[in-house]
Scaffold this motif. Sequence first.
Motif, PDB file in Angstrom:
ATOM      1  N   LEU A 137      -7.061   7.388  -9.861  1.00 47.47           N
ATOM      2  CA  LEU A 137      -5.719   7.174  -9.339  1.00 47.47           C
ATOM      3  C   LEU A 137      -5.540   8.017  -8.095  1.00 47.47           C
ATOM      4  O   LEU A 137      -6.206   9.048  -7.922  1.00 47.47           O
ATOM      5  CB  LEU A 137      -4.653   7.545 -10.374  1.00 47.47           C
ATOM      6  CG  LEU A 137      -4.434   9.026 -10.685  1.00 47.47           C
ATOM      7  CD1 LEU A 137      -3.002   9.242 -11.170  1.00 47.47           C
ATOM      8  CD2 LEU A 137      -5.397   9.522 -11.747  1.00 47.47           C
ATOM      9  N   TYR A 138      -4.651   7.557  -7.231  1.00 47.97           N
ATOM     10  CA  TYR A 138      -4.385   8.288  -5.996  1.00 47.97           C
ATOM     11  C   TYR A 138      -3.116   9.120  -6.129  1.00 47.97           C
ATOM     12  O   TYR A 138      -2.132   8.690  -6.732  1.00 47.97           O
ATOM     13  CB  TYR A 138      -4.259   7.321  -4.813  1.00 47.97           C
ATOM     14  CG  TYR A 138      -5.600   6.971  -4.212  1.00 47.97           C
ATOM     15  CD1 TYR A 138      -6.175   7.780  -3.239  1.00 47.97           C
ATOM     16  CD2 TYR A 138      -6.304   5.852  -4.642  1.00 47.97           C
ATOM     17  CE1 TYR A 138      -7.416   7.475  -2.692  1.00 47.97           C
ATOM     18  CE2 TYR A 138      -7.546   5.536  -4.108  1.00 47.97           C
ATOM     19  CZ  TYR A 138      -8.097   6.354  -3.128  1.00 47.97           C
ATOM     20  OH  TYR A 138      -9.332   6.059  -2.603  1.00 47.97           O
ATOM     21  N   ILE A 139      -3.177  10.326  -5.578  1.00 47.57           N
ATOM     22  CA  ILE A 139      -2.032  11.230  -5.570  1.00 47.57           C
ATOM     23  C   ILE A 139      -1.839  11.756  -4.150  1.00 47.57           C
ATOM     24  O   ILE A 139      -2.769  11.764  -3.349  1.00 47.57           O
ATOM     25  CB  ILE A 139      -2.251  12.425  -6.525  1.00 47.57           C
ATOM     26  CG1 ILE A 139      -3.540  13.177  -6.139  1.00 47.57           C
ATOM     27  CG2 ILE A 139      -2.289  11.972  -7.962  1.00 47.57           C
ATOM     28  CD1 ILE A 139      -3.689  14.517  -6.800  1.00 47.57           C
ATOM     29  N   LYS A 140      -0.625  12.196  -3.860  1.00 47.39           N
ATOM     30  CA  LYS A 140      -0.359  12.810  -2.561  1.00 47.39           C
ATOM     31  C   LYS A 140      -0.509  14.318  -2.721  1.00 47.39           C
ATOM     32  O   LYS A 140       0.188  14.946  -3.516  1.00 47.39           O
ATOM     33  CB  LYS A 140       1.053  12.471  -2.084  1.00 47.39           C
ATOM     34  CG  LYS A 140       1.314  12.867  -0.633  1.00 47.39           C
ATOM     35  CD  LYS A 140       2.756  12.588  -0.232  1.00 47.39           C
ATOM     36  CE  LYS A 140       3.020  11.107  -0.113  1.00 47.39           C
ATOM     37  NZ  LYS A 140       4.392  10.851   0.422  1.00 47.39           N
ATOM     38  N   VAL A 141      -1.452  14.893  -1.989  1.00 50.15           N
ATOM     39  CA  VAL A 141      -1.758  16.312  -2.153  1.00 50.15           C
ATOM     40  C   VAL A 141      -1.872  16.984  -0.787  1.00 50.15           C
ATOM     41  O   VAL A 141      -2.241  16.346   0.206  1.00 50.15           O
ATOM     42  CB  VAL A 141      -3.062  16.486  -2.972  1.00 50.15           C
ATOM     43  CG1 VAL A 141      -4.259  15.965  -2.206  1.00 50.15           C
ATOM     44  CG2 VAL A 141      -3.272  17.929  -3.380  1.00 50.15           C
TER      45      VAL A 141
END
Length: 387
Positions: A157-161
């Motif tokens: 999954l993609y996350i904003k980091v």
Amino acid sequence: MSSSIPNSDFVNQLENLIREFVKEKLELIMKEEIKNFLEVEQKEVHNSRNGYYTRSLDTKYGKIDQLYVPRDRNGDFQTQLFEPYQRRDGWLEEAIIKMYQSGMSTREIGKFIERILGSSYSPTTISNITDATIEDIRKWQQRPLNKRYSVLYLDGLYIKVRRDTYAKEVIYIVLGVNEDGYREILGFYVGGQESALGWQEILQDLYQRGVKEVLLGVFDGLNGLEEAFKSVYPKADVQRCVVHKVRNTLNKVRKKDQIEVAEDLKLIYRAATKEAAIQAFHEFEKKWSKKYAREVQSWEKDLDVLLTFMKYPLSIRSVIYTTNAIERTIKDIRRRLKTMNSLSSIEAAEKITYLTIQDFNEKWSNRKLRGFSNAYQALQEMFEERY
């Protein structure tokens, strides 16, 4: 005429009574501790009591002020109830970690604690407390793994980091089903963009940690992923996620045809045998090839890897033709991360992911995945044939 105490006053009085009771019991325990310390542990030592000092302590019942702690003349006595410079008992750290795990931001946790304790906790303090999990994460990521896993599910999954700036990065997640049918998240890896090379490095890490024999890998159609998987586990089968394939196909057909196309595709992957599935595909091909040539050709190209699950025992087919087993875990991680909007560091993402995964692993530790008990003997025979 009767009078009643306002509800808020009653609650405050009750809380005060509880804190006084806890304070009294803590002081009583410490009196017994120093008595035993002087009479038993230091029987041969010239030492004696030397009054008290006062301190505060944050507890689950609220903040206790003016707690009387006994001391000795030699300065050797230490109560076992708390450390000398400890200002709160362990419940608060545990509560903070649980709140963080649920998706509350460090700022929200700080405000909540201030409301219940009257003490101010900065986001940095909260973050430092949750950092206690970092060492646990490193140990967990290096732990040895079982030799045999019937199935490995791969998904991400993609996350904003944040690094220098905020950007979307992937969390790779691997779920394994061991030879006895129990699920376990084997590892997660944060950073970069999802790629076949990234997955290959992850699979090599699993291999080095003990995962030597795998029957089946289940994942979506990421370019190069099948080759990456087979480079580490050449004797394993590959199952392309049927649900992803169906979803992608339906996105490319006209809305008025979607229900009919979906029903025709079900005849393929829900067939009783591979032969029947192939026959159903030919019917699908005849019906739709003129209107949706590319979509039909795509199914023809991927048909073998989409039907791999049919060589496995019937009792587990419904859980191995799709990555749904891991997607539910990913959905929960995404839900807990969503409230944070964006994460201040890779470590912040790791902490939330790790804590969520531990919940799943604990829940799964005594619950076999559906159908694997019935399939056990057949899967053992497959292991013996291949390895």
